[in-house]
Scaffold this motif. Structure first.
Motif, PDB file in Angstrom:
ATOM      1  N   LEU A   1      -0.895  -1.344   3.302  1.00 32.17           N
ATOM      2  CA  LEU A   1      -1.255  -0.683   2.049  1.00 32.17           C
ATOM      3  C   LEU A   1      -2.037  -1.634   1.143  1.00 32.17           C
ATOM      4  O   LEU A   1      -3.073  -1.267   0.561  1.00 32.17           O
ATOM      5  N   LEU A   2      -1.561  -2.858   1.020  1.00 32.59           N
ATOM      6  CA  LEU A   2      -2.198  -3.843   0.148  1.00 32.59           C
ATOM      7  C   LEU A   2      -3.631  -4.114   0.597  1.00 32.59           C
ATOM      8  O   LEU A   2      -4.563  -4.152  -0.226  1.00 32.59           O
ATOM      9  N   ALA A   3      -3.831  -4.265   1.908  1.00 31.67           N
ATOM     10  CA  ALA A   3      -5.170  -4.511   2.444  1.00 31.67           C
ATOM     11  C   ALA A   3      -6.089  -3.320   2.191  1.00 31.67           C
ATOM     12  O   ALA A   3      -7.262  -3.487   1.824  1.00 31.67           O
ATOM     13  N   ALA A   4      -5.564  -2.110   2.362  1.00 32.71           N
ATOM     14  CA  ALA A   4      -6.372  -0.907   2.146  1.00 32.71           C
ATOM     15  C   ALA A   4      -6.757  -0.761   0.679  1.00 32.71           C
ATOM     16  O   ALA A   4      -7.874  -0.327   0.360  1.00 32.71           O
ATOM     17  N   CYS A   5      -5.869  -1.126  -0.216  1.00 35.48           N
ATOM     18  CA  CYS A   5      -6.170  -1.052  -1.648  1.00 35.48           C
ATOM     19  C   CYS A   5      -7.203  -2.100  -2.051  1.00 35.48           C
ATOM     20  O   CYS A   5      -8.073  -1.841  -2.889  1.00 35.48           O
ATOM     21  N   ALA A   6      -7.121  -3.268  -1.435  1.00 33.26           N
ATOM     22  CA  ALA A   6      -8.007  -4.373  -1.819  1.00 33.26           C
ATOM     23  C   ALA A   6      -9.466  -4.086  -1.523  1.00 33.26           C
ATOM     24  O   ALA A   6     -10.360  -4.560  -2.230  1.00 33.26           O
ATOM     25  N   VAL A   7      -9.745  -3.309  -0.475  1.00 32.92           N
ATOM     26  CA  VAL A   7     -11.139  -3.081  -0.080  1.00 32.92           C
ATOM     27  C   VAL A   7     -11.771  -1.897  -0.807  1.00 32.92           C
ATOM     28  O   VAL A   7     -12.973  -1.667  -0.671  1.00 32.92           O
ATOM     29  N   VAL A   8     -11.003  -1.158  -1.597  1.00 28.75           N
ATOM     30  CA  VAL A   8     -11.569  -0.015  -2.330  1.00 28.75           C
ATOM     31  C   VAL A   8     -12.661  -0.493  -3.283  1.00 28.75           C
ATOM     32  O   VAL A   8     -13.761   0.066  -3.334  1.00 28.75           O
ATOM     33  N   ASP A   9     -12.360  -1.524  -4.054  1.00 28.34           N
ATOM     34  CA  ASP A   9     -13.309  -2.087  -5.019  1.00 28.34           C
ATOM     35  C   ASP A   9     -12.930  -3.550  -5.193  1.00 28.34           C
ATOM     36  O   ASP A   9     -11.906  -3.868  -5.808  1.00 28.34           O
ATOM     37  N   LYS A  10     -13.753  -4.424  -4.655  1.00 28.50           N
ATOM     38  CA  LYS A  10     -13.381  -5.842  -4.644  1.00 28.50           C
ATOM     39  C   LYS A  10     -13.506  -6.508  -5.997  1.00 28.50           C
ATOM     40  O   LYS A  10     -13.195  -7.687  -6.148  1.00 28.50           O
ATOM     41  N   ASN A  11     -13.953  -5.751  -7.005  1.00 33.90           N
ATOM     42  CA  ASN A  11     -13.941  -6.260  -8.367  1.00 33.90           C
ATOM     43  C   ASN A  11     -12.660  -5.897  -9.104  1.00 33.90           C
ATOM     44  O   ASN A  11     -12.488  -6.274 -10.257  1.00 33.90           O
ATOM     45  N   ILE A  12     -11.790  -5.138  -8.447  1.00 33.77           N
ATOM     46  CA  ILE A  12     -10.492  -4.817  -9.037  1.00 33.77           C
ATOM     47  C   ILE A  12      -9.453  -5.806  -8.502  1.00 33.77           C
ATOM     48  O   ILE A  12      -9.291  -5.965  -7.299  1.00 33.77           O
ATOM     49  N   ARG A  13      -8.770  -6.461  -9.437  1.00 33.63           N
ATOM     50  CA  ARG A  13      -7.648  -7.314  -9.029  1.00 33.63           C
ATOM     51  C   ARG A  13      -6.464  -6.432  -8.633  1.00 33.63           C
ATOM     52  O   ARG A  13      -6.166  -5.442  -9.304  1.00 33.63           O
ATOM     53  N   ILE A  14      -5.787  -6.842  -7.580  1.00 35.58           N
ATOM     54  CA  ILE A  14      -4.596  -6.124  -7.111  1.00 35.58           C
ATOM     55  C   ILE A  14      -3.376  -7.015  -7.288  1.00 35.58           C
ATOM     56  O   ILE A  14      -3.339  -8.152  -6.801  1.00 35.58           O
ATOM     57  N   ARG A  15      -2.375  -6.498  -7.987  1.00 38.31           N
ATOM     58  CA  ARG A  15      -1.080  -7.172  -8.118  1.00 38.31           C
ATOM     59  C   ARG A  15       0.003  -6.254  -7.574  1.00 38.31           C
ATOM     60  O   ARG A  15      -0.243  -5.065  -7.332  1.00 38.31           O
ATOM     61  N   PHE A  16       1.218  -6.773  -7.414  1.00 42.51           N
ATOM     62  CA  PHE A  16       2.336  -5.935  -6.979  1.00 42.51           C
ATOM     63  C   PHE A  16       3.644  -6.528  -7.472  1.00 42.51           C
ATOM     64  O   PHE A  16       3.771  -7.728  -7.690  1.00 42.51           O
ATOM     65  N   THR A  17       4.622  -5.664  -7.654  1.00 39.26           N
ATOM     66  CA  THR A  17       5.950  -6.088  -8.070  1.00 39.26           C
ATOM     67  C   THR A  17       6.910  -4.909  -7.842  1.00 39.26           C
ATOM     68  O   THR A  17       6.475  -3.750  -7.912  1.00 39.26           O
ATOM     69  N   THR A  18       8.160  -5.132  -7.513  1.00 36.41           N
ATOM     70  CA  THR A  18       8.850  -6.399  -7.334  1.00 36.41           C
ATOM     71  C   THR A  18       9.120  -6.603  -5.849  1.00 36.41           C
ATOM     72  O   THR A  18       9.396  -5.648  -5.143  1.00 36.41           O
ATOM     73  N   SER A  19       9.114  -7.856  -5.403  1.00 41.30           N
ATOM     74  CA  SER A  19       9.372  -8.157  -4.000  1.00 41.30           C
ATOM     75  C   SER A  19      10.829  -8.537  -3.778  1.00 41.30           C
ATOM     76  O   SER A  19      11.435  -9.192  -4.625  1.00 41.30           O
ATOM     77  N   HIS A  20      11.360  -8.131  -2.646  1.00 45.71           N
ATOM     78  CA  HIS A  20      12.674  -8.606  -2.216  1.00 45.71           C
ATOM     79  C   HIS A  20      12.442  -9.649  -1.129  1.00 45.71           C
ATOM     80  O   HIS A  20      11.647  -9.434  -0.211  1.00 45.71           O
ATOM     81  N   PRO A  21      13.106 -10.808  -1.213  1.00 45.71           N
ATOM     82  CA  PRO A  21      12.888 -11.860  -0.210  1.00 45.71           C
ATOM     83  C   PRO A  21      13.052 -11.385   1.232  1.00 45.71           C
ATOM     84  O   PRO A  21      12.354 -11.878   2.130  1.00 45.71           O
ATOM     85  N   GLN A  22      13.932 -10.432   1.462  1.00 47.72           N
ATOM     86  CA  GLN A  22      14.177  -9.956   2.826  1.00 47.72           C
ATOM     87  C   GLN A  22      12.923  -9.345   3.459  1.00 47.72           C
ATOM     88  O   GLN A  22      12.751  -9.397   4.674  1.00 47.72           O
ATOM     89  N   ASP A  23      12.039  -8.793   2.635  1.00 48.51           N
ATOM     90  CA  ASP A  23      10.896  -8.042   3.159  1.00 48.51           C
ATOM     91  C   ASP A  23       9.551  -8.727   2.923  1.00 48.51           C
ATOM     92  O   ASP A  23       8.508  -8.101   3.110  1.00 48.51           O
ATOM     93  N   LEU A  24       9.559  -9.990   2.512  1.00 48.63           N
ATOM     94  CA  LEU A  24       8.304 -10.705   2.296  1.00 48.63           C
ATOM     95  C   LEU A  24       7.860 -11.315   3.631  1.00 48.63           C
ATOM     96  O   LEU A  24       8.177 -12.447   3.955  1.00 48.63           O
ATOM     97  N   SER A  25       7.101 -10.550   4.392  1.00 39.71           N
ATOM     98  CA  SER A  25       6.752 -10.909   5.762  1.00 39.71           C
ATOM     99  C   SER A  25       5.587 -11.883   5.838  1.00 39.71           C
ATOM    100  O   SER A  25       4.800 -12.017   4.887  1.00 39.71           O
TER     101      SER A  25
END
Length: 448
Positions: free
Chosen positions: A214-238
């Motif tokens: 999902l993150l990769a697909a969002c990033a290529v929509v418009d490379k002038n848009i910064r992408i952030r995300f929250t909140t991460s759980h340590p168990q799933d930070l691959s």
């Protein structure tokens, strides 16, 4: 005659996104939006139940509206969100000022429930859903630079201190395509920063697509848009997610990774599903894959049975990781959670003292990290005038640090600007302007 709705939002960014969702539903059904409570026919409070003082603020606000309702007998007052789900009986039976109580999975029914209240009855909808994602609802957003998009709802982790699984239900994710399409719409409107939201956002799953996809697909929509995300759980930070961040320049090198406690014993009581050794290894791995990554965290002081030794372990972890920032709280018992049954046995004055030690240490670390940036260059997204002076502009770095720069006529909100840091506090950087990046499409070349 149209009906005007006023909404106040409390709590996290998830609630901000939900308010936009609610406004999208209401406007689609012919309601008007007003920013003046005195002119509203309907007043809604979008609430949070994470900590007790958040609920007390809502009760206090309801008291404020009591006088308004006495002068406008037909005024409808409603409670939305987590508090609605958790305290529906108290809100309806005890706080008789409340006419509508709607949980986070019943927003589609809000127009009908308001109609019920306008006719003199109580509008109540608090059922949780295993499927509702509001995938097809277009949120109402005013024009701006930043947008928050909920990509999943609920939580399956069941940390013993947390009410979210009981107030927001189990995890379910939106489709990847719906999120990407929403970002495309925001791109055409000139938004420059998107934050993907979820209670544990990196446990997102849409068929075979995980959060890294999902993150990769969002990033290529418009490379002038910064992408952030929250909140991460340590168990799933691959590893896949870390490499996705590293490979996409417009995904910010900033990860909010709650640790909660530095004690394995306390983490086990919290049902956090990792040890401190696991957590520190994850931090090290992330720094190897993303050299410039910065971290923030959540820390709870005074969890049931926490000893001074447990507290010292938390301070030790803070010194090892050196977070750029932290959200730091005293433990707040929430009825219905497993930790509530453990008893709130750490004295309030001890909680307060330990929390202050945590805050003092974090401020020291933040100041040292910021001071190390003096003389270095950074690219900021200008967000507007500084809150303290109209002679300065404010922006943020990729690592989410606020930077104050002098006001210049040729620098507009939404521009990327290259700056050199000249001084700092523990919370803020101050910079000199090196160059204005216009058009913003040059941003990618400068960050490559």
């Amino acid at each position: 005659m149209s009906i005007s709705v006023y909404i106040e939002t409390y709590g996290c960014q998830m609630n901000t996104a939900d308010t936009e969702l609610v406004l999208g539903i209401l406007k689609r059904n012919g309601y008007d939006y007003t920013k003046d409570a005195d002119k509203a026919d309907v007043i809604l409070l979008n609430t949070c139940s994470i900590r007790e003082n958040a609920e007390q603020r809502i009760y206090g606000r309801l008291g404020n509206f009591k006088n308004l309702k006495s002068s406008k007998p037909d005024l409808v007052v409603g409670i939305l969100g987590c508090m609605a789900e958790r305290l529906r009986r108290d809100l309806i039976e005890e706080k008789r000022i409340v006419d509508v109580v709607v949980g986070p999975d019943e927003y589609r029914n809000l127009p009908q429930l308001i109609d019920v209240a306008l006719s003199g009855d109580k509008g109540i909808g608090v059922k949780l859903s295993r499927t509702e994602t509001y995938d097809d609802i277009i949120p109402y957003r005013e024009d701006g630079l930043q947008a928050w998009i909920s990509v999943m709802r609920g939580c399956d982790k069941f940390c013993t201190f947390c009410v979210v699984p009981f107030t927001r239900g189990r995890e379910r994710s939106r489709t990847l395509n719906s999120v990407v399409n929403e970002i495309k719409q925001l791109s055409t409107r000139g938004f420059k920063e998107i934050t993907l939201l979820g209670q544990n956002v990196n446990s997102y799953l849409d068929g075979n697509y995980d959060f890294a996809d999902l993150l990769a697909a969002c990033a290529v929509v418009d490379k002038n848009i910064r992408i952030r995300f929250t909140t991460s759980h340590p168990q799933d930070l691959s590893d896949k997610l870390l490499y996705t961040i590293a490979e996409n320049p417009n995904i910010c090198n900033y990860i909010h990774l709650p640790v909660q406690s530095g004690s394995n014993r306390i983490l086990d009581l919290m049902n956090r599903t990792y040890t401190i050794e696991d957590y520190l290894n994850l931090i090290e791995k992330a720094r190897n894959i993303i050299p410039d990554v910065s971290f923030s965290t959540d820390i709870i002081s005074g969890f049931p049975t926490e000893t001074y030794e447990d507290h010292v372990m938390t301070l030790d972890v803070m010194r090892q990781v050196r977070y750029d920032g932290a959200y730091m709280f005293k433990y707040s018992p929430r009825e219905g959670t497993k930790s509530y049954k453990m008893g709130d046995d750490v004295a309030e004055e001890i909680k307060t003292k330990r929390l202050q030690e945590i805050i003092d240490l974090q401020q020291q670390i933040s100041l040292e990290i910021n001071q190390s940036l003096v003389g270095k260059e950074a690219i900021i997204l200008v967000e507007g005038l500084s809150r303290k002076s109209e002679k300065f502009l404010s922006g943020r770095t990729d690592s989410n640090k606020v930077v104050i720069i002098p006001l210049e006529e040729n620098i507009k909100e939404g521009f990327y600007v290259k700056v050199k840091i000249n001084r700092t506090t523990s919370a803020t950087l101050f910079g000199d302007i090196i160059s204005v990046i216009e058009p913003v499409s040059r941003y990618m070349a400068l960050t490559a």
